[in-house]
Scaffold this motif. Structure first.
Motif, short mmCIF file in Angstrom:
data_model
loop_
_atom_site.label_atom_id
_atom_site.label_comp_id
_atom_site.label_asym_id
_atom_site.label_seq_id
_atom_site.Cartn_x
_atom_site.Cartn_y
_atom_site.Cartn_z
N HIS B 60 0.82 -1.21 0.00
CA HIS B 60 0.00 0.00 0.00
C HIS B 60 0.86 1.26 0.00
O HIS B 60 0.37 2.34 -0.31
CB HIS B 60 -0.89 0.06 1.25
CG HIS B 60 -1.98 -0.95 1.27
ND1 HIS B 60 -3.02 -0.93 0.39
CD2 HIS B 60 -2.20 -2.02 2.08
CE1 HIS B 60 -3.85 -1.93 0.66
NE2 HIS B 60 -3.37 -2.61 1.68
N HIS B 134 -8.87 -0.26 2.22
CA HIS B 134 -9.64 -1.28 1.51
C HIS B 134 -11.05 -0.79 1.23
O HIS B 134 -12.02 -1.52 1.37
CB HIS B 134 -9.70 -2.57 2.34
CG HIS B 134 -8.36 -3.20 2.55
ND1 HIS B 134 -8.16 -4.26 3.39
CD2 HIS B 134 -7.15 -2.93 2.02
CE1 HIS B 134 -6.88 -4.60 3.38
NE2 HIS B 134 -6.24 -3.80 2.56
N PRO B 139 -7.97 -6.07 -1.39
CA PRO B 139 -7.18 -6.24 -2.62
C PRO B 139 -6.11 -7.34 -2.54
O PRO B 139 -5.33 -7.48 -3.47
CB PRO B 139 -6.51 -4.88 -2.77
CG PRO B 139 -6.30 -4.41 -1.37
CD PRO B 139 -7.38 -5.03 -0.51
N HIS B 140 -6.08 -8.11 -1.43
CA HIS B 140 -4.97 -9.06 -1.27
C HIS B 140 -5.33 -10.47 -1.78
O HIS B 140 -5.10 -11.46 -1.10
CB HIS B 140 -4.53 -9.09 0.20
CG HIS B 140 -4.14 -7.73 0.70
ND1 HIS B 140 -3.04 -7.05 0.21
CD2 HIS B 140 -4.71 -6.90 1.61
CE1 HIS B 140 -2.96 -5.87 0.81
NE2 HIS B 140 -3.96 -5.75 1.66
N HIS B 204 -3.61 -6.61 9.77
CA HIS B 204 -3.95 -6.20 8.42
C HIS B 204 -4.56 -7.39 7.65
O HIS B 204 -4.10 -8.52 7.79
CB HIS B 204 -2.76 -5.62 7.64
CG HIS B 204 -3.19 -4.89 6.41
ND1 HIS B 204 -3.74 -3.65 6.46
CD2 HIS B 204 -3.21 -5.26 5.11
CE1 HIS B 204 -4.06 -3.26 5.23
NE2 HIS B 204 -3.76 -4.23 4.39
ZN LIG Z 1 -4.33 -4.06 2.57
#
Ligand SMILES: [Zn+2]
Lengths: 476, 309
Positions: B60, B134, B139-140, B204
């Motif tokens: 990020h 997010h 987005p992972h 996270h």
């Molecule tokens: Zn993230």
């Protein structure tokens, strides 16, 4: 001599730039295209009232953001085209994410309307052992509240507008537009009131620095954050795998901002703020100031870069003022001078992604040549000869992680008016970034100032708060 | 036209310097090493790929360098994760690079999140505590075997549109990669069994896609808003939950192993498992498949044996 300098600087905190016609026109143009911004005339006010205004402004813009968000949400409910998937982003990056093609008109309108807004408040507590105590010494002062707007005007141009309110004045720090996509290759034309592209420290806003104040040497020769109203052409290209950028600019006058110095040297070294700040009478094209810079950043390793830069500024005709009557701040212009300043900057930057820390080591050196002023007479006279002076600083900054940074700076410079007088200063700063919004900095140091025939220690505590998106891009 | 000229010049220079094969290579910039690795699996030497970030750094918050502008300027295609993963650092670089081929909507702008069904899409974006990283969903998706498969397929499809002459080669590359992935998925079956129903706490949201596929539970996240420092009250609540529910491990990205993570681990007695959040091109995480294996085996090893039937 020293008393004379102080008298001059006493008025340097007056709001000079707002009365500048070009700045005003540029500012209004930018404002008209973005928002109707009410009442920029924050006068002399106390901390509380400024804060209240800041909060009210924030509330106002948050409601606008909410309105824009619902607009975007409306756009989102239609099944997005592949290209429009990108659009459904949070608003604070919408302007930056402007894309030239592939978006519907409605999407483009939503984007061009998006404004990045930021509010930065900066307060400093100063204590020093200075013998002749100054108005900025030993007190807690709100240095500035800065309100910034930026965004895209259209696919070919973007703008930035920064208004700074100080305790006793409001000034337009920046009001410029960049024409980028309309020009070929990587050329960008910047027009309006803008920071002079000179070295590393000079163009930065105060809150972007690693120390409370701009390096004193930069203040001595350029007047802190040097700004001008004019045009500048920027371009970058690849020399093999190494990016190189250059710029060439012309402006009406070189103006240092009025609030750059907060520390114990505050007031003593802001000659440039007054020199040429208010050009009088007709100024022809031959009177324009010229600036040039070339810089490169070389990748030394994956997380290591080396930036090398050289800059020059030439001001052929600056009006010099003299305080005829300090209590009423009556100034009298007594002559025109010229000035050339050249500078070199070197910065090595290392990042450690594993700890999110960094190490920066670098410095700048400046050379100044200017008309001599004989101030032994009343009024002073420009005597036709030139004088040289030089000086600079080296600094190191170590970021342990995203929260803690320690830095040190050492400076040495000879005075622009009298090179036989030098000032040496060193400082250590510890910066604690509490969270996204708040930063505290403790800085202590020593100054040996021959112009004041004084050597003393100082200590400063700075609190900076940043609200809203803030992205100044690459520093090189 | 100017751009075409630029490309031609670049290609000519490359032909002079490199092999004939490289002269025809598509210049690709990938925002993460995973994307570059998968693109190489699919396209081999038909692309020359530059990487902007690695799995041992926060995707990020990549710190941009001027040389990145140059890489983007010269590129024929840009591979990005999308879903705002890169939103704090990529848009200004793209703007500065002035390469029209990479603007959204052009075939060269390859957003890998297209076709992904994002998890954890917030019902409404709460801006009160700052920027939610997010805001458009998690987005992972690279941390999941099926996410990798999707990425490889989309790369093959999009590169095929850019270089139609090599479409068949890309399809063959994709087939070979999918065969490797299928074999790996078979190899991971014991780990998968062990992970089913296991409990973890994360710092996270890197794990929702994998937890969905592998069937383990992320009972809490130390961050209450993605990307922001957690509030003390939230940390206390999570620590209490950890003491009660005894998760197998506290899963953190490698760059967040110290500080708060260590404090929480000490206060709860739950072990920390610090892992890169993408491939790095080195050691156990050299390729996306290597890294996936590394993560899955470490996670499974953290689960106590008694859980296995
Ligand atoms: Zn993230």
């Amino acid at each position: 001599m020293a008393a004379f300098l102080r008298e001059r600087s006493a008025a340097s905190s007056r709001s000079l730039p707002l009365s500048n016609k070009h700045a005003r026109v540029a500012g209004l143009a930018v404002l008209a295209t973005t928002l109707v911004f009410s009442k920029p005339e924050l006068g002399a006010q106390d901390l509380q009232s400024l804060e209240a205004r800041m909060i009210a402004m924030q509330a106002r813009y948050e409601s606008r953001i909410a309105a824009l968000e619902s607009e975007v949400a409306g756009l989102r409910t239609h099944p997005p085209l592949a290209a429009e998937v990108e659009l459904a982003a949070t608003l604070d990056v919408t302007a930056a994410k402007w894309q030239q093609s592939g978006l519907s008109k409605a999407a483009r309108d939503a984007r061009s309307a998006a404004v990045q807004i930021s509010v930065v408040a900066d307060a400093v507590l100063t204590a020093s052992g200075r013998r002749d105590s100054f108005e900025t010494d030993n007190q807690f002062r709100l240095r500035s509240v800065e309100l910034g707007f930026s965004g895209r005007l259209d696919p070919h141009a973007k703008y930035a507008f920064v208004l700074a309110a100080h305790e006793d004045a409001v000034e337009i720090e920046d009001a410029f537009a960049d024409w980028d996509n309309g020009l070929p290759d990587t050329f960008t034309l910047r027009g309006g009131r803008m920071p002079v592209d000179f070295g590393f420290a000079a163009p930065l806003h105060d809150h972007e620095l690693g120390f409370v104040d701009k390096p004193y040497a930069v203040q001595e020769f350029l007047g802190g954050r040097a700004v001008t109203t004019g045009l500048a052409l920027h371009h970058w290209f690849g020399l093999g795998d190494t990016p190189v950028r250059w710029s060439l600019g012309a402006g009406n006058a070189l103006q240092g901002d009025s609030h750059a110095i907060q520390g114990p040297l505050g007031g003593a070294h802001e000659h440039a703020a007054l020199v040429g700040a208010e050009p009088v009478g007709e100024r022809g094209i031959e009177d324009l100031i010229w600036t040039a810079r070339v810089a490169t950043t070389i990748d030394m390793a994956e997380h290591d870069t080396l930036t090398l830069g050289a800059s020059v500024i030439h001001a052929p005709r600056e009006r010099h003022f003299w305080f005829a009557d300090p209590p009423t701040n009556t100034t009298v212009a007594f002559g025109d001078t010229d000035r050339t300043v050249a500078g070199m900057d070197v910065f090595w930057r290392h990042r450690n992604p594993a700890t999110e820390g960094h190490l920066t080591i670098g410095g700048e050196w400046l050379w100044s040549r200017s008309s001599s002023v004989d101030d032994s007479t009343t009024p002073p006279v420009v005597n036709g000869t030139h004088q040289r002076a030089d000086g600079g600083y080296v600094m190191a900054e170590y970021g342990l992680d995203t929260h803690w940074t320690v830095g040190g700076r050492w400076e040495l410079f000879s005075h622009a008016e009298d090179r036989t007088l030098t000032t040496e200063a060193c400082a250590v700063a510890v910066t604690w970034t509490l969270d996204e919004y708040n930063r505290l900095r403790l800085e202590a140091g020593l100054i040996d100032d021959e112009s004041a025939d004084d050597a003393y220690g100082f200590c400063m505590l700075q609190w900076t708060t940043v609200l809203g998106s803030h992205n100044h891009g690459l520093a090189w | 036209m100017a751009l075409l000229g630029d490309t031609m010049r670049t290609l000519t220079l490359c032909a002079f310097l490199c092999t004939a094969l490289h002269a025809q290579a598509l210049r690709v910039v990938a925002t993460t090493h995973d994307l570059a690795d998968l693109a190489r699996e699919v396209a081999g030497t038909r692309i020359a790929c530059e990487v902007l970030s690695f799995g041992d750094q926060d995707p990020h918050r990549v710190v941009a360098k001027p040389s990145t502008l140059l890489k983007l300027r010269k590129a024929d295609a840009l591979l990005l994760m999308g879903l705002d993963l890169e939103h704090s650092w990529l848009p200004p670089l793209l703007e500065g690079a002035r390469n029209e081929a990479l603007t959204a909507g052009r075939p060269g702008h390859i957003d890998l999140s297209v076709g992904i069904e994002p998890l954890e899409v917030p019902a409404q974006v709460d801006r009160s505590r700052g920027t939610d990283l997010h805001a458009r969903g998690n987005p992972h998706y690279n941390l999941d075997p099926e996410g990798g498969r999707h990425m490889a397929r989309r790369i093959a499809e999009c590169l095929g549109q850019l270089a139609p002459d090599h479409k068949a080669d890309f399809a063959a590359g994709l087939r070979a990669f999918e065969a490797k992935l299928d074999a790996k998925v078979k190899d991971w079956e014991p780990e998968w069994r062990r992970l089913k129903g296991a409990k973890f706490v994360t710092r996270h949201g890197f794990f929702p896609y994998l937890s969905k596929s592998a069937g383990f539970d992320v009972i809490a996240d130390l961050e209450n808003t993605p990307g922001l420092e957690p509030s003390p009250a939230h940390v206390a609540k999570v620590m209490q939950l950890m003491r009660e529910q005894k998760p197998a491990a506290l899963l953190v990205p490698s760059w967040k192993a110290g500080g708060l993570t260590a404090t929480v681990a000490e206060g709860t007695g739950i072990p920390v498992l610090a892992l890169p959040m993408g491939s790095t091109g080195r050691g156990k995480d050299a390729t996306w498949l290597d890294w996936m294996s590394h993560v899955i085996s470490e996670l499974a090893a953290a689960v106590p044996e008694t859980r296995e039937h």
